[in-house]
Design an enzyme around this catalytic site. Structure first.
Site, PDB file in Angstrom:
ATOM      1  N   LYS A 203      70.260  18.705  -5.307  1.00 51.22           N
ATOM      2  CA  LYS A 203      71.131  18.869  -4.194  1.00 51.22           C
ATOM      3  C   LYS A 203      70.825  20.352  -3.710  1.00 51.22           C
ATOM      4  O   LYS A 203      70.652  21.254  -4.620  1.00 51.22           O
ATOM      5  CB  LYS A 203      72.550  18.232  -4.421  1.00 51.22           C
ATOM      6  CG  LYS A 203      72.468  16.707  -4.126  1.00 51.22           C
ATOM      7  CD  LYS A 203      73.621  16.294  -3.905  1.00 51.22           C
ATOM      8  CE  LYS A 203      73.693  14.679  -3.759  1.00 51.22           C
ATOM      9  NZ  LYS A 203      74.675  13.848  -3.793  1.00 51.22           N
ATOM     10  N   ARG A 237      73.556   9.993 -11.046  1.00 53.83           N
ATOM     11  CA  ARG A 237      72.714   9.454  -9.854  1.00 53.83           C
ATOM     12  C   ARG A 237      71.726  10.486  -9.904  1.00 53.83           C
ATOM     13  O   ARG A 237      71.848  11.677  -9.637  1.00 53.83           O
ATOM     14  CB  ARG A 237      73.416   9.148  -8.808  1.00 53.83           C
ATOM     15  CG  ARG A 237      72.274   8.757  -7.556  1.00 53.83           C
ATOM     16  CD  ARG A 237      73.304   8.541  -6.594  1.00 53.83           C
ATOM     17  NE  ARG A 237      72.609   8.099  -5.095  1.00 53.83           N
ATOM     18  CZ  ARG A 237      71.549   8.940  -4.651  1.00 53.83           C
ATOM     19  NH1 ARG A 237      71.397  10.232  -4.847  1.00 53.83           N
ATOM     20  NH2 ARG A 237      70.875   8.097  -3.631  1.00 53.83           N
TER      21      ARG A 237
HETATM   22  N1  HH2 Z   1      73.975  11.318  -2.692  1.00 48.21           N
HETATM   23  C1  HH2 Z   1      72.954  10.703  -2.022  1.00 48.21           C
HETATM   24  C2  HH2 Z   1      73.014   9.469  -1.416  1.00 48.21           C
HETATM   25  N2  HH2 Z   1      73.862   8.611  -2.166  1.00 48.21           N
HETATM   26  N3  HH2 Z   1      75.476   8.022  -3.539  1.00 48.21           N
HETATM   27  C3  HH2 Z   1      76.349   8.230  -4.404  1.00 48.21           C
HETATM   28  N4  HH2 Z   1      77.398   7.330  -4.707  1.00 48.21           N
HETATM   29  N5  HH2 Z   1      76.669   9.597  -4.776  1.00 48.21           N
HETATM   30  C4  HH2 Z   1      75.790  10.602  -4.409  1.00 48.21           C
HETATM   31  O1  HH2 Z   1      75.887  11.727  -4.867  1.00 48.21           O
HETATM   32  C5  HH2 Z   1      74.589  10.303  -3.329  1.00 48.21           C
HETATM   33  C6  HH2 Z   1      74.665   9.067  -3.027  1.00 48.21           C
HETATM   34  C7  HH2 Z   1      72.150  11.945  -1.327  1.00 48.21           C
HETATM   35  O2  HH2 Z   1      70.997  12.048  -2.229  1.00 48.21           O
HETATM   36  P1  HH2 Z   1      69.586  11.427  -1.927  1.00 48.21           P
HETATM   37  O3  HH2 Z   1      69.526   9.953  -1.761  1.00 48.21           O
HETATM   38  O4  HH2 Z   1      68.619  11.912  -2.910  1.00 48.21           O
HETATM   39  O5  HH2 Z   1      69.221  11.886  -0.419  1.00 48.21           O
HETATM   40  P2  HH2 Z   1      69.203  11.229   0.991  1.00 48.21           P
HETATM   41  O6  HH2 Z   1      70.464  10.803   1.387  1.00 48.21           O
HETATM   42  O7  HH2 Z   1      68.352  12.477   2.024  1.00 48.21           O
HETATM   43  O8  HH2 Z   1      68.434  10.065   0.918  1.00 48.21           O
END
Ligand code: HH2
Length: 258
Positions: A203, A237
Protein backbone atom coordinates in the site's frame (compact mmCIF):
# COMPACT_ATOMS: atom_id res chain seq x y z
CA UNK A 1 -5.07 -14.46 2.60
CA UNK A 2 -3.56 -14.24 -0.89
CA UNK A 3 -4.84 -11.49 -3.18
CA UNK A 4 -5.97 -12.07 -6.76
CA UNK A 5 -7.18 -8.89 -8.49
CA UNK A 6 -9.04 -9.64 -11.71
CA UNK A 7 -8.93 -5.97 -12.72
CA UNK A 8 -7.21 -3.72 -15.25
CA UNK A 9 -6.51 -0.98 -12.69
CA UNK A 10 -5.57 -2.36 -9.26
CA UNK A 11 -2.76 -0.29 -7.81
CA UNK A 12 -0.06 -2.96 -7.65
CA UNK A 13 -1.05 -5.75 -10.05
CA UNK A 14 -3.69 -4.14 -12.29
CA UNK A 15 -3.93 -5.82 -15.68
CA UNK A 16 -1.70 -8.76 -14.76
CA UNK A 17 -4.58 -11.11 -13.99
CA UNK A 18 -7.46 -9.76 -16.06
CA UNK A 19 -7.30 -12.88 -18.19
CA UNK A 20 -9.27 -15.57 -16.26
CA UNK A 21 -6.67 -18.25 -16.98
CA UNK A 22 -3.85 -16.04 -15.66
CA UNK A 23 -5.91 -15.13 -12.58
CA UNK A 24 -6.72 -18.76 -11.86
CA UNK A 25 -3.12 -19.86 -12.32
CA UNK A 26 -2.04 -17.12 -9.94
CA UNK A 27 -4.63 -18.17 -7.36
CA UNK A 28 -3.42 -21.78 -7.48
CA UNK A 29 0.17 -20.57 -7.19
CA UNK A 30 -0.69 -18.58 -4.05
CA UNK A 31 -2.41 -21.64 -2.58
CA UNK A 32 0.71 -23.69 -3.30
CA UNK A 33 2.85 -21.02 -1.65
CA UNK A 34 0.81 -21.57 1.50
CA UNK A 35 -2.14 -19.17 1.40
CA UNK A 36 -4.94 -20.46 3.64
CA UNK A 37 -7.52 -18.35 1.82
CA UNK A 38 -7.64 -16.68 -1.61
CA UNK A 39 -9.32 -13.27 -2.02
CA UNK A 40 -10.71 -12.76 -5.53
CA UNK A 41 -11.74 -9.22 -6.51
CA UNK A 42 -13.12 -7.74 -9.73
CA UNK A 43 -13.24 -4.04 -8.82
CA UNK A 44 -10.31 -1.90 -7.80
CA UNK A 45 -10.88 0.13 -4.64
CA UNK A 46 -7.65 2.09 -4.95
CA UNK A 47 -8.09 5.82 -4.30
CA UNK A 48 -9.79 7.44 -7.29
CA UNK A 49 -10.69 4.11 -8.93
CA UNK A 50 -13.57 4.06 -11.40
CA UNK A 51 -16.56 2.07 -10.07
CA UNK A 52 -17.65 -0.83 -12.29
CA UNK A 53 -21.13 -2.28 -12.84
CA UNK A 54 -22.15 -5.56 -11.18
CA UNK A 55 -22.23 -7.16 -14.62
CA UNK A 56 -18.68 -6.11 -15.48
CA UNK A 57 -17.45 -7.24 -12.07
CA UNK A 58 -19.17 -10.61 -12.48
CA UNK A 59 -17.73 -11.11 -15.97
CA UNK A 60 -14.28 -10.71 -14.41
CA UNK A 61 -14.62 -12.88 -11.32
CA UNK A 62 -17.05 -15.59 -12.36
CA UNK A 63 -14.65 -17.67 -14.49
CA UNK A 64 -12.10 -17.53 -11.67
CA UNK A 65 -14.63 -18.53 -9.00
CA UNK A 66 -15.73 -21.45 -11.19
CA UNK A 67 -12.16 -22.57 -11.76
CA UNK A 68 -11.47 -22.32 -8.03
CA UNK A 69 -14.27 -24.68 -7.02
CA UNK A 70 -11.74 -27.52 -6.74
CA UNK A 71 -9.06 -25.37 -5.17
CA UNK A 72 -7.36 -26.77 -2.08
CA UNK A 73 -8.21 -23.62 -0.08
CA UNK A 74 -11.37 -21.57 0.53
CA UNK A 75 -12.08 -18.53 -1.61
CA UNK A 76 -13.29 -15.09 -0.50
CA UNK A 77 -15.01 -12.70 -2.89
CA UNK A 78 -13.92 -9.07 -2.48
CA UNK A 79 -17.05 -7.12 -3.39
CA UNK A 80 -19.41 -4.43 -2.13
CA UNK A 81 -22.31 -5.47 -4.37
CA UNK A 82 -25.14 -7.80 -3.27
CA UNK A 83 -25.60 -8.97 -6.89
CA UNK A 84 -21.99 -10.16 -7.01
CA UNK A 85 -22.24 -11.67 -3.50
CA UNK A 86 -25.31 -13.68 -4.54
CA UNK A 87 -23.57 -15.23 -7.55
CA UNK A 88 -20.34 -15.86 -5.62
CA UNK A 89 -22.31 -17.67 -2.91
CA UNK A 90 -23.92 -19.89 -5.55
CA UNK A 91 -20.47 -20.56 -7.07
CA UNK A 92 -19.07 -21.91 -3.81
CA UNK A 93 -17.25 -18.95 -2.24
CA UNK A 94 -16.55 -19.36 1.48
CA UNK A 95 -16.27 -15.74 2.56
CA UNK A 96 -17.63 -12.34 1.60
CA UNK A 97 -14.93 -9.68 1.93
CA UNK A 98 -16.83 -6.39 1.93
CA UNK A 99 -14.86 -3.14 2.18
CA UNK A 100 -18.28 -1.50 2.66
CA UNK A 101 -19.03 -3.69 5.73
CA UNK A 102 -22.47 -4.86 4.50
CA UNK A 103 -23.91 -1.35 4.27
CA UNK A 104 -25.51 -2.03 0.86
CA UNK A 105 -29.23 -2.74 1.33
CA UNK A 106 -29.93 -6.48 1.44
CA UNK A 107 -26.30 -7.56 1.74
CA UNK A 108 -26.41 -8.47 5.46
CA UNK A 109 -29.54 -10.61 4.99
CA UNK A 110 -27.95 -12.31 1.99
CA UNK A 111 -24.81 -13.21 3.90
CA UNK A 112 -26.86 -14.35 6.92
CA UNK A 113 -28.88 -16.73 4.74
CA UNK A 114 -25.76 -18.05 3.03
CA UNK A 115 -24.08 -19.11 6.26
CA UNK A 116 -20.76 -17.82 4.90
CA UNK A 117 -18.07 -15.95 6.78
CA UNK A 118 -17.77 -12.19 6.31
CA UNK A 119 -15.00 -9.62 6.61
CA UNK A 120 -16.30 -6.21 7.73
CA UNK A 121 -13.86 -3.41 6.91
CA UNK A 122 -13.68 0.24 7.93
CA UNK A 123 -13.56 2.89 5.22
CA UNK A 124 -13.97 6.65 5.59
CA UNK A 125 -15.91 8.00 2.59
CA UNK A 126 -15.84 6.07 -0.70
CA UNK A 127 -12.90 4.97 -2.87
CA UNK A 128 -13.24 7.79 -5.41
CA UNK A 129 -12.66 10.52 -2.82
CA UNK A 130 -11.50 8.83 0.39
CA UNK A 131 -7.87 10.03 0.22
CA UNK A 132 -8.71 13.69 -0.47
CA UNK A 133 -8.42 14.85 3.14
CA UNK A 134 -9.04 12.08 5.65
CA UNK A 135 -9.66 13.40 9.14
CA UNK A 136 -10.25 11.78 12.55
CA UNK A 137 -10.15 13.19 16.07
CA UNK A 138 -9.06 9.76 17.33
CA UNK A 139 -8.59 7.27 14.51
CA UNK A 140 -8.45 4.18 16.74
CA UNK A 141 -11.61 5.11 18.67
CA UNK A 142 -13.52 5.96 15.48
CA UNK A 143 -12.51 2.77 13.64
CA UNK A 144 -13.21 0.65 16.72
CA UNK A 145 -16.68 2.15 17.24
CA UNK A 146 -17.51 1.70 13.55
CA UNK A 147 -16.39 -1.94 13.48
CA UNK A 148 -18.34 -2.66 16.66
CA UNK A 149 -21.47 -1.08 15.14
CA UNK A 150 -21.08 -3.05 11.90
CA UNK A 151 -20.47 -6.30 13.81
CA UNK A 152 -23.61 -5.60 15.90
CA UNK A 153 -25.59 -4.99 12.70
CA UNK A 154 -24.29 -8.26 11.24
CA UNK A 155 -25.21 -10.15 14.42
CA UNK A 156 -28.72 -8.61 14.38
CA UNK A 157 -29.13 -9.71 10.75
CA UNK A 158 -28.50 -13.28 11.91
CA UNK A 159 -24.82 -13.72 10.98
CA UNK A 160 -23.19 -15.98 13.56
CA UNK A 161 -20.51 -14.50 15.83
CA UNK A 162 -18.05 -17.18 14.66
CA UNK A 163 -18.48 -16.03 11.04
CA UNK A 164 -17.37 -12.43 11.47
CA UNK A 165 -13.88 -10.97 11.07
CA UNK A 166 -13.00 -7.27 11.30
CA UNK A 167 -10.52 -5.13 9.35
CA UNK A 168 -9.37 -1.54 10.07
CA UNK A 169 -9.08 -0.88 6.31
CA UNK A 170 -5.52 0.40 6.03
CA UNK A 171 -5.39 3.08 3.32
CA UNK A 172 -9.16 3.50 3.06
CA UNK A 173 -9.57 7.18 3.93
CA UNK A 174 -6.41 7.28 6.07
CA UNK A 175 -3.10 9.11 6.01
CA UNK A 176 0.24 7.39 6.67
CA UNK A 177 0.00 8.63 10.26
CA UNK A 178 -3.54 7.19 10.67
CA UNK A 179 -2.37 3.83 9.27
CA UNK A 180 0.64 3.68 11.58
CA UNK A 181 -1.47 4.61 14.61
CA UNK A 182 -3.93 1.84 13.76
CA UNK A 183 -1.12 -0.66 13.29
CA UNK A 184 0.51 0.35 16.57
CA UNK A 185 -2.80 0.05 18.46
CA UNK A 186 -4.20 -2.97 16.62
CA UNK A 187 -4.74 -4.68 19.98
CA UNK A 188 -7.53 -2.18 20.68
CA UNK A 189 -9.47 -3.71 17.78
CA UNK A 190 -8.61 -7.26 18.83
CA UNK A 191 -10.38 -6.41 22.12
CA UNK A 192 -13.71 -6.42 20.24
CA UNK A 193 -13.43 -10.21 20.34
CA UNK A 194 -13.41 -10.99 16.61
CA UNK A 195 -10.43 -12.12 14.51
CA UNK A 196 -8.73 -9.07 12.97
CA UNK A 197 -7.59 -8.90 9.32
CA UNK A 198 -4.76 -6.56 8.30
CA UNK A 199 -4.17 -5.51 4.69
CA UNK A 200 -1.08 -3.37 4.29
CA UNK A 201 0.49 -5.26 1.41
CA UNK A 202 2.19 -2.92 -1.12
CA UNK A 203 0.00 0.00 0.00
CA UNK A 204 0.96 3.61 -0.63
CA UNK A 205 1.78 4.25 3.03
CA UNK A 206 4.61 1.75 2.63
CA UNK A 207 5.65 3.67 -0.48
CA UNK A 208 5.63 6.93 1.48
CA UNK A 209 7.73 5.37 4.24
CA UNK A 210 10.28 3.67 1.96
CA UNK A 211 10.18 5.93 -1.11
CA UNK A 212 9.55 2.88 -3.31
CA UNK A 213 6.97 2.20 -6.06
CA UNK A 214 4.32 -0.55 -5.58
CA UNK A 215 6.45 -3.13 -7.42
CA UNK A 216 9.31 -2.70 -4.92
CA UNK A 217 7.46 -2.87 -1.61
CA UNK A 218 8.01 -6.56 -0.82
CA UNK A 219 10.29 -6.05 2.19
CA UNK A 220 8.09 -3.30 3.62
CA UNK A 221 4.96 -5.43 3.07
CA UNK A 222 6.46 -8.44 4.82
CA UNK A 223 7.55 -6.24 7.72
CA UNK A 224 4.06 -4.76 7.98
CA UNK A 225 2.41 -8.20 7.95
CA UNK A 226 4.75 -9.42 10.66
CA UNK A 227 4.12 -6.36 12.83
CA UNK A 228 0.37 -6.78 12.37
CA UNK A 229 0.44 -10.43 13.43
CA UNK A 230 2.60 -9.53 16.44
CA UNK A 231 -0.06 -7.01 17.41
CA UNK A 232 -2.85 -9.55 17.20
CA UNK A 233 -3.94 -9.81 13.54
CA UNK A 234 -5.18 -13.33 12.76
CA UNK A 235 -5.34 -12.92 8.98
CA UNK A 236 -3.00 -10.90 6.78
CA UNK A 237 -4.17 -9.99 3.28
CA UNK A 238 -1.05 -10.12 1.09
CA UNK A 239 0.10 -10.24 -2.53
CA UNK A 240 3.37 -12.05 -1.71
CA UNK A 241 2.40 -15.23 0.06
CA UNK A 242 5.66 -17.21 0.09
CA UNK A 243 7.75 -14.39 1.56
CA UNK A 244 5.09 -13.56 4.14
CA UNK A 245 4.82 -17.20 5.22
CA UNK A 246 8.59 -17.36 5.76
CA UNK A 247 8.50 -14.26 7.95
CA UNK A 248 5.57 -15.63 9.95
CA UNK A 249 7.37 -18.95 10.38
CA UNK A 250 10.21 -17.09 12.14
CA UNK A 251 7.71 -15.36 14.42
CA UNK A 252 6.05 -18.68 15.21
CA UNK A 253 9.40 -20.29 16.00
CA UNK A 254 10.23 -17.39 18.29
CA UNK A 255 6.91 -17.64 20.09
CA UNK A 256 7.23 -21.40 20.62
CA UNK A 257 10.86 -21.23 21.83
CA UNK A 258 11.69 -21.63 25.52
N1 HH2 B 1 -7.46 -3.67 0.52
C1 HH2 B 1 -7.75 -3.64 -0.79
C2 HH2 B 1 -8.85 -4.34 -1.29
N2 HH2 B 1 -9.62 -5.10 -0.48
N3 HH2 B 1 -10.10 -5.95 1.67
C3 HH2 B 1 -9.82 -6.01 2.98
N4 HH2 B 1 -10.57 -6.76 3.79
N5 HH2 B 1 -8.77 -5.30 3.52
C4 HH2 B 1 -7.97 -4.51 2.77
O1 HH2 B 1 -7.06 -3.87 3.32
C5 HH2 B 1 -8.23 -4.42 1.37
C6 HH2 B 1 -9.33 -5.17 0.84
C7 HH2 B 1 -6.90 -2.83 -1.70
O2 HH2 B 1 -5.79 -3.55 -2.18
P1 HH2 B 1 -5.72 -4.30 -3.59
O3 HH2 B 1 -6.80 -5.32 -3.71
O4 HH2 B 1 -4.37 -4.83 -3.78
O5 HH2 B 1 -5.91 -3.15 -4.65
P2 HH2 B 1 -7.16 -2.66 -5.51
O6 HH2 B 1 -8.25 -2.23 -4.58
O7 HH2 B 1 -6.59 -1.51 -6.31
O8 HH2 B 1 -7.62 -3.79 -6.37
Amino acid sequence: MGVVNVTPDSFSDGGKFLDPAAATAHAWRLAEEGADLIDVGGESTRPGARPVSAQEELERVLPVLRAMRDAPVPVAIDTMKPEVMRVAIAEGASMINDVNALRAPGSAELVAESGLAVCLMHMQGEPRTMQVSPHYDDVVAVVKAYLKARADAALSAGIGRDRIVLDPGFGFGKTVEHNMTLLRDLHALVELGFPVVAGLSRKSSLGAITGRPATERLAASVAAALLAVERGARIVRVHDVAATRDALAVLKALESSH
